[in-house]
Motif scaffolding. Structure first.
Motif, PDB file in Angstrom:
ATOM      1  N   GLY A  61      -4.383   1.366  -9.404  1.00  0.00           N
ATOM      2  CA  GLY A  61      -4.438   1.454  -7.949  1.00  0.00           C
ATOM      3  C   GLY A  61      -4.284   0.088  -7.295  1.00  0.00           C
ATOM      4  N   HIS A  62      -4.626  -0.935  -8.053  1.00  0.00           N
ATOM      5  CA  HIS A  62      -4.435  -2.325  -7.620  1.00  0.00           C
ATOM      6  C   HIS A  62      -4.124  -3.107  -8.897  1.00  0.00           C
ATOM      7  N   VAL A  63      -3.729  -4.363  -8.761  1.00  0.00           N
ATOM      8  CA  VAL A  63      -3.464  -5.164  -9.962  1.00  0.00           C
ATOM      9  C   VAL A  63      -4.794  -5.651 -10.524  1.00  0.00           C
ATOM     10  N   CYS A  64      -5.150  -5.137 -11.715  1.00  0.00           N
ATOM     11  CA  CYS A  64      -6.434  -5.533 -12.327  1.00  0.00           C
ATOM     12  C   CYS A  64      -6.316  -6.906 -12.958  1.00  0.00           C
ATOM     13  N   SER A 103      -2.690   5.927 -12.007  1.00  0.00           N
ATOM     14  CA  SER A 103      -2.987   4.567 -11.521  1.00  0.00           C
ATOM     15  C   SER A 103      -1.915   4.048 -10.565  1.00  0.00           C
ATOM     16  N   GLY A 104      -0.883   4.859 -10.298  1.00  0.00           N
ATOM     17  CA  GLY A 104       0.124   4.459  -9.314  1.00  0.00           C
ATOM     18  C   GLY A 104       1.355   3.784  -9.900  1.00  0.00           C
ATOM     19  N   LYS A 105       1.522   3.852 -11.223  1.00  0.00           N
ATOM     20  CA  LYS A 105       2.630   3.128 -11.858  1.00  0.00           C
ATOM     21  C   LYS A 105       3.997   3.649 -11.390  1.00  0.00           C
ATOM     22  N   ASN A 157       0.860  -1.186   0.000  1.00  0.00           N
ATOM     23  CA  ASN A 157       0.000   0.000   0.000  1.00  0.00           C
ATOM     24  C   ASN A 157       0.893   1.231   0.000  1.00  0.00           C
ATOM     25  N   VAL A 158       0.581   2.197  -0.839  1.00  0.00           N
ATOM     26  CA  VAL A 158       1.317   3.469  -0.847  1.00  0.00           C
ATOM     27  C   VAL A 158       0.303   4.597  -0.757  1.00  0.00           C
ATOM     28  N   LEU A 206      -1.839   3.157  -4.098  1.00  0.00           N
ATOM     29  CA  LEU A 206      -1.697   1.723  -4.397  1.00  0.00           C
ATOM     30  C   LEU A 206      -2.271   0.936  -3.238  1.00  0.00           C
ATOM     31  N   SER A 207      -3.068  -0.062  -3.535  1.00  0.00           N
ATOM     32  CA  SER A 207      -3.569  -0.873  -2.438  1.00  0.00           C
ATOM     33  C   SER A 207      -3.444  -2.361  -2.744  1.00  0.00           C
ATOM     34  N   ARG A 208      -2.815  -3.053  -1.826  1.00  0.00           N
ATOM     35  CA  ARG A 208      -2.624  -4.508  -1.858  1.00  0.00           C
ATOM     36  C   ARG A 208      -2.057  -5.007  -3.179  1.00  0.00           C
ATOM     37  N   VAL A 209      -0.974  -4.372  -3.606  1.00  0.00           N
ATOM     38  CA  VAL A 209      -0.324  -4.773  -4.856  1.00  0.00           C
ATOM     39  C   VAL A 209       0.726  -5.843  -4.567  1.00  0.00           C
TER      40      VAL A 209
END
Length: 245
Positions: free
Chosen positions: A195-198, A40-42, A10-11, A19-22
């Motif tokens: 934001g998460h891994v889709c 998207s947090g890349k 999480n960032v 970022l959540s739960r990547v």
């Protein structure tokens, strides 16, 4: 053992979670591309991997002794500052002339060590940044939209150089790219981030995933169709620039 293992990362910046739960792994020698919309947090993910951002939760585990090389999106250098390429590359620490020449050759720019930085084209300057990342002989090369501002031909040539670097050195590559045709032709694996891994997987699997199509609106196999067009040289790819996150 993976080179890098990101676990439940999480960032956050203040109250905003980017970022959540990547979770992801990068293994030796593979080329992995991260795609996703603006914001998207890349970039945050790359910065967390190199240790420039502290996670709010989760952790980044790097293999013991793993060496990272980072090519930033862009670097602003004062154009009025007289500085040769060699001098610029020496700023990153104790580096010998042979090491500089070897890194420049690997980056596809032999014989420019004496050139003035301010006289280089955009593509040449990106290759100098690549050379800077290669000096430390990285096990993992991280590229953040490294072809931003280059035309299509320059960008294709740059990614071919990256493929060559992987062949020559065996390093793994983790790159952020908005150029879907590049992703399709150059990656072993694609991670779609919002934001998460889709979704993640081979380019073909990701291109047909509903989550990917919802984000990029490409229709069934659209990105793969784009990739085929690229290779037939019929399709003009519109280079939209992406703001840094």
């Amino acid at each position: 053992m993976s080179l890098v293992h990101v676990h439940d990362l999480n960032v956050s910046y203040g109250a905003r979670t980017v970022l959540s739960r990547v979770s992801l792994r990068i293994d030796k020698g593979e080329i992995v591309t991260i795609v996703g919309p603006n914001g998207s947090g890349k970039t945050s993910l790359l910065r967390a991997i190199i240790g420039a951002v502290k996670p709010a939760a989760g952790h980044v585990q790097r293999a013991e002794g793993v060496r990272l090389g980072y090519v930033p999106q862009k670097l602003h250098i004062d154009e009025t500052l007289p500085m040769t390429v060699a001098r610029f590359l020496k700023l990153s620490g104790h580096v010998t002339a042979p090491q500089i020449n070897e890194a420049l050759t690997r980056a596809g720019l032999p014989d420019v060590s004496r050139a003035q930085l301010s006289k280089l084209s955009g593509g040449q300057f990106q290759r100098v940044l690549l050379a800077r990342a290669l000096i430390g002989k990285p096990d993992l090369l991280l590229l953040d939209e490294a072809t931003q501002g280059l035309d299509q031909r320059g960008s294709a040539a740059f990614y071919q150089q990256i493929e060559q670097v992987r062949q020559d050195t065996g390093c793994a590559v983790l790159m952020i790219s908005h150029e879907l045709h590049v992703v399709m032709s150059a990656s072993d694996r694609v991670i779609c981030l919002n934001g998460h891994v889709c979704c993640e997987g081979t380019p073909a699997v990701v291109a047909s995933a509903p989550e990917y199509r919802a984000l990029f609106g490409t229709g069934t196999g659209g990105a793969l169709a784009l990739y085929r067009h690229e290779h037939d040289h019929h399709h003009h790819h519109d280079d939209h620039t992406e703001a840094a996150e």
